[in-house]
Motif scaffolding. Structure first.
Motif, short mmCIF file in Angstrom:
data_model
loop_
_atom_site.label_atom_id
_atom_site.label_comp_id
_atom_site.label_asym_id
_atom_site.label_seq_id
_atom_site.Cartn_x
_atom_site.Cartn_y
_atom_site.Cartn_z
N SER A 33 12.63 -1.72 11.41
CA SER A 33 12.43 -0.27 11.32
C SER A 33 13.22 0.25 10.12
CB SER A 33 12.88 0.42 12.60
OG SER A 33 12.15 -0.07 13.72
N PHE A 34 12.55 0.98 9.23
CA PHE A 34 13.21 1.53 8.05
C PHE A 34 12.45 2.75 7.55
CE2 PHE A 34 10.12 -1.60 6.73
CZ PHE A 34 9.46 -1.02 5.67
N VAL A 35 13.18 3.65 6.92
CA VAL A 35 12.57 4.82 6.30
C VAL A 35 12.09 4.42 4.91
CG1 VAL A 35 12.95 7.18 5.50
CG2 VAL A 35 14.06 6.38 7.61
N LEU A 36 10.86 4.79 4.59
CA LEU A 36 10.28 4.44 3.30
C LEU A 36 11.15 4.99 2.17
CD1 LEU A 36 7.80 3.14 1.88
CD2 LEU A 36 6.80 5.44 1.83
N PRO A 37 11.67 4.13 1.29
CA PRO A 37 12.52 4.61 0.20
C PRO A 37 11.77 5.55 -0.74
CG PRO A 37 12.74 2.23 0.49
CD PRO A 37 11.57 2.67 1.31
N GLU A 38 12.48 6.54 -1.23
CA GLU A 38 11.86 7.51 -2.14
C GLU A 38 11.37 6.84 -3.41
OE1 GLU A 38 13.04 11.68 -4.46
OE2 GLU A 38 14.44 10.75 -3.03
N SER A 39 12.14 5.85 -3.90
CA SER A 39 11.75 5.15 -5.13
C SER A 39 10.44 4.40 -4.95
CB SER A 39 12.86 4.18 -5.54
OG SER A 39 13.10 3.23 -4.50
N VAL A 40 10.15 3.92 -3.75
CA VAL A 40 8.90 3.23 -3.48
C VAL A 40 7.75 4.23 -3.37
CG1 VAL A 40 7.67 1.76 -1.83
CG2 VAL A 40 10.08 1.33 -2.32
N ALA A 41 7.99 5.37 -2.74
CA ALA A 41 6.93 6.36 -2.55
C ALA A 41 6.44 6.93 -3.88
CB ALA A 41 7.42 7.48 -1.64
N PHE A 42 7.33 7.07 -4.89
CA PHE A 42 6.95 7.65 -6.17
C PHE A 42 6.76 6.58 -7.26
CE2 PHE A 42 8.91 11.31 -4.09
CZ PHE A 42 7.98 12.30 -4.37
N ALA A 43 6.77 5.31 -6.90
CA ALA A 43 6.64 4.23 -7.89
C ALA A 43 5.21 4.15 -8.40
CB ALA A 43 7.06 2.91 -7.27
N ILE A 67 10.42 -8.02 -1.03
CA ILE A 67 9.46 -8.52 -2.00
C ILE A 67 8.17 -7.72 -1.95
CG2 ILE A 67 8.01 -10.50 -2.58
CD1 ILE A 67 10.30 -12.30 -1.69
N ALA A 68 7.71 -7.41 -0.73
CA ALA A 68 6.45 -6.67 -0.59
C ALA A 68 6.57 -5.26 -1.16
CB ALA A 68 6.04 -6.62 0.88
N LEU A 69 7.73 -4.63 -0.98
CA LEU A 69 7.93 -3.27 -1.49
C LEU A 69 8.40 -3.26 -2.94
CD1 LEU A 69 9.67 -1.60 1.59
CD2 LEU A 69 7.30 -1.30 0.84
N ALA A 70 8.78 -4.44 -3.47
CA ALA A 70 9.34 -4.54 -4.83
C ALA A 70 10.55 -3.62 -4.96
CB ALA A 70 8.28 -4.19 -5.86
N GLU A 71 11.38 -3.64 -3.94
CA GLU A 71 12.57 -2.78 -3.91
C GLU A 71 13.75 -3.64 -3.47
OE1 GLU A 71 14.95 0.53 -4.23
OE2 GLU A 71 12.87 0.27 -4.87
N VAL A 72 14.84 -3.54 -4.23
CA VAL A 72 16.01 -4.36 -3.93
C VAL A 72 16.77 -3.82 -2.74
CG1 VAL A 72 18.20 -5.22 -4.83
CG2 VAL A 72 16.20 -5.07 -6.34
N ALA A 73 17.00 -2.51 -2.72
CA ALA A 73 17.83 -1.89 -1.68
C ALA A 73 16.92 -1.23 -0.64
CB ALA A 73 18.78 -0.88 -2.29
N ALA A 120 0.82 -1.21 0.00
CA ALA A 120 0.00 0.00 0.00
C ALA A 120 0.85 1.26 0.00
CB ALA A 120 -0.93 0.00 1.21
N PHE A 121 2.13 1.15 0.37
CA PHE A 121 3.02 2.32 0.39
C PHE A 121 3.64 2.61 -0.97
CE2 PHE A 121 2.95 1.08 4.87
CZ PHE A 121 2.79 2.30 5.48
N ARG A 122 3.50 1.71 -1.92
CA ARG A 122 4.04 1.96 -3.25
C ARG A 122 3.21 3.04 -3.95
NH1 ARG A 122 7.76 -0.70 -5.81
NH2 ARG A 122 6.81 -0.15 -7.82
N GLY A 123 3.89 4.10 -4.33
CA GLY A 123 3.24 5.18 -5.07
C GLY A 123 2.36 6.08 -4.25
#
Length: 599
Positions: free
Chosen positions: A575-585, A548-554, A508-511
């Motif tokens: 605990s992690f900060v939401l990657p920028e690439s995931v937020a705008f995907a 896998i859930a975020l579809a993000e490698v790093a 749900a956090f993608r995009g």
């Protein structure tokens, strides 16, 4: 032969212990309701007591000592056979011990001197009071050396009005010299003449039972009957031809009971020889005693060890939720579940009033447990306090886990007053309510309408309703709604405490910022995700599922093991900060399922 019974005061314990009134020691025990022990339990205790009598270590044990004659009780044959009822008299044990009778003023000094040779049993004081010759030190000057009840030369009581003397004796003297000016001369007459009421004693005496309820142990001194003193002391006090003053008993090591004085340790023999040499009439006396330990003396583990079959694991640990004890009994414990619950209830009163057992794993979307009430009242609604916050909980309709209190406190320590927290699976508010005390704003959500109702109640109960906004919707919809609104740029912390399914909501956090200009300033929230793992390397396994859930490698993840919930099953916090690439995907509706199948 006669016996003088002594009531001892036990050392302070974590739980509240009530002692019965002294007169109950001399009365025949009363049984208001017969409580019978199941046949298998009685046989188990008897067999174990006979087989292990010689191999037991030092100290008190239910497999040692003597069992008193069974009291005649009427047993109700129509009791429910599926439930086990405990006859507390089966757990009474009698031990023969030796004791040293010493003057009361010297008892503490002698206890320190003979510490290594005393009884030293847990919850049993080495010093016992002798009820028969107990008298307050204030009356020694009244008695003097006379046996006829004279006052020993102390004729005027007006000079000791302010002293803390016995109220009964002082009142008698005041009556003899009372005149019209009495209330002026004796200003404390009304207060002194009235016996002081002890609130604590009233509570103890008001406790009904079989005459032994709340009593840990009793010592009986076995001695020849003596003539009773007449006069001032009355019939309650016993003594010889001449009263020697208040005395105490020093309970000696259990191994000395059958030994002669010549076989005693040197420290005791030197003490007796010194007393004989320095005093014309010896002040120290060796006596034989009987120490009786009652049901309330034994710990929960000791009772269960005697009741359950040999080799069975003792279920000593349980979770406490308010007044409810939550057990997780194994399959082997099921035939004894009512017996175990009764012991847990007895040994943890008054804090514990209900004992429940989880009968099935959590399978529903509301995360509620299937509980069976085994003992106590049937109410599953309770109030508890955690880290200074009060929570109303109904275990029949909502979820609560007290074992995560430390983890919740650790998580809250990372928040500050500038944060805005979004709790996706809030429950009744164990995280979002304490967080509201720290942060600027809290948005709390839960799918369970009963949990949302209790969340609103608890926020009002803790006076934090103005800082918490409550939602009742699916977690994925809640994430979409929050980050699609104007509140998105303010959210700094996201808590996802749903260990079994939380990773499935990460897509749900993608995009979430895909429709916003990339040159604008954004705050990327820090996500605290909880989950389970049974892998050999749980951190790596949980990290892979997040990627896998975020579809993000790093994805830079800070991993922490919370607790071992079952053999080989860990609960972790990532605990992690939401990657920028995931937020705008660009969001794919089935990306989590697709990637999971490809992996």
């Amino acid at each position: 032969m006669g016996s003088t019974k002594l009531l001892l005061r036990p050392n302070p314990l974590p739980s509240v212990i009530f002692s019965p009134p002294i007169h109950s020691l001399f009365a025949k025990p009363k049984f208001t309701a017969p409580v019978t022990l199941s046949t298998f339990s009685t046989a188990a205790i008897s067999a174990a007591s006979g087989n292990h009598q010689s191999s037991l270590p030092y100290g008190p044990s239910l497999f040692k000592g003597k069992t008193p004659p069974t009291l005649k009780q009427q047993q109700d044959q129509q009791e429910n056979e599926t439930k086990a009822f405990i006859d507390e008299t089966h757990f009474t044990r009698i031990f023969d011990i030796a004791a040293l009778r010493v003057p009361a003023k010297d008892c503490y000094a002698l206890e320190s001197r003979l510490r290594g040779h005393l009884l030293n049993w847990p919850r049993v004081r080495n010093i016992a009071r002798v009820l028969g010759d107990e008298i307050e030190t204030q009356f020694v000057k009244l008695l003097g050396n006379n046996n006829d009840g004279s006052h020993g030369g102390n004729e005027d009581f007006s000079g000791v009005v302010g002293d803390e003397v016995n109220s009964v004796l002082f009142r008698e003297e005041l009556v003899k010299s009372f005149d019209a000016r009495g209330f002026v001369k004796f200003r404390n007459l009304a207060r002194i003449s009235r016996l002081r009421r002890k609130k604590g004693k009233e509570k103890k005496e008001g406790k009904e039972g079989n005459g032994r309820k709340g009593e840990l142990y009793v010592v009986e001194v076995v001695e020849e009957e003596r003539k009773e003193m007449s006069g001032l002391l009355g019939d309650e006090f016993r003594g010889g031809e001449k009263w020697r003053g208040s005395t105490r008993l020093l309970l000696l090591d259990e191994e000395l009971v059958d030994k002669n004085v010549e076989e005693f340790p040197e420290a005791i023999k030197v003490l007796l020889e010194q007393d004989t040499r320095e005093n014309t009439t010896p002040t120290l006396e060796l006596v034989k005693c009987r120490l009786t330990l009652f049901y309330d003396y034994w710990l929960m583990n000791e009772i269960l060890e005697a009741l359950l079959p040999k080799g069975m694991i003792i279920p000593s640990a349980f979770e406490t939720v308010g007044h409810i004890a939550h057990l997780n009994l194994r399959e082997e414990h099921q035939p004894f579940k009512y017996l175990i619950a009764k012991v847990v209830l007895d040994k943890n009163k008054p804090k514990i009033q209900t004992v429940v057992n989880k009968i099935d794993a959590i399978h529903n979307d509301y995360r509620t447990m299937q509980l069976e009430v085994l003992a106590g009242n049937n109410s599953l609604v309770t109030m508890l306090v955690e880290n200074g916050f009060r929570f109303n909980v109904d275990l029949a309709t909502v979820y609560w886990n007290s074992k995560l209190a430390t983890e919740r406190q650790r998580l809250l320590s990372g928040f500050n007053f500038k944060d805005v927290v979004c709790d996706v699976f809030a429950g009744v508010g164990p995280i979002c309510i304490p967080a509201a005390k720290i942060v600027k704003r809290v948005y709390a959500n839960d799918l369970n309408p009963y949990a949302v109702d209790y969340l609103e109640r608890n926020s009002v109960l803790n006076k934090l309703e103005k800082k918490i906004e409550v939602f009742n919707m699916d977690g994925r919809r809640f994430i979409d709604a929050m980050f699609a609104s104007q509140k998105a740029h303010k959210i700094t912390q996201v808590v996802m405490n749903l260990p079994n399914d939380a990773t499935e909501f990460l897509d749900a956090f993608r995009g979430i910022y895909r429709d916003r200009p990339e040159d604008a300033k954004f705050t990327f929230p820090k996500i605290h995700l909880y989950g389970f793992s049974k892998a050999r390397d749980p951190e790596f396994d949980f990290h892979e599922r997040i990627r896998i859930a975020l579809a993000e490698v790093a994805v830079n993840v800070e991993m922490r093991r919370v607790r071992l919930v079952a053999p080989g099953k860990w609960m972790l916090c990532a605990s992690f900060v939401l990657p920028e690439s995931v937020a705008f995907a660009r969001r794919s509706p089935n990306i989590y399922t697709l990637l999971l199948e490809l992996s």
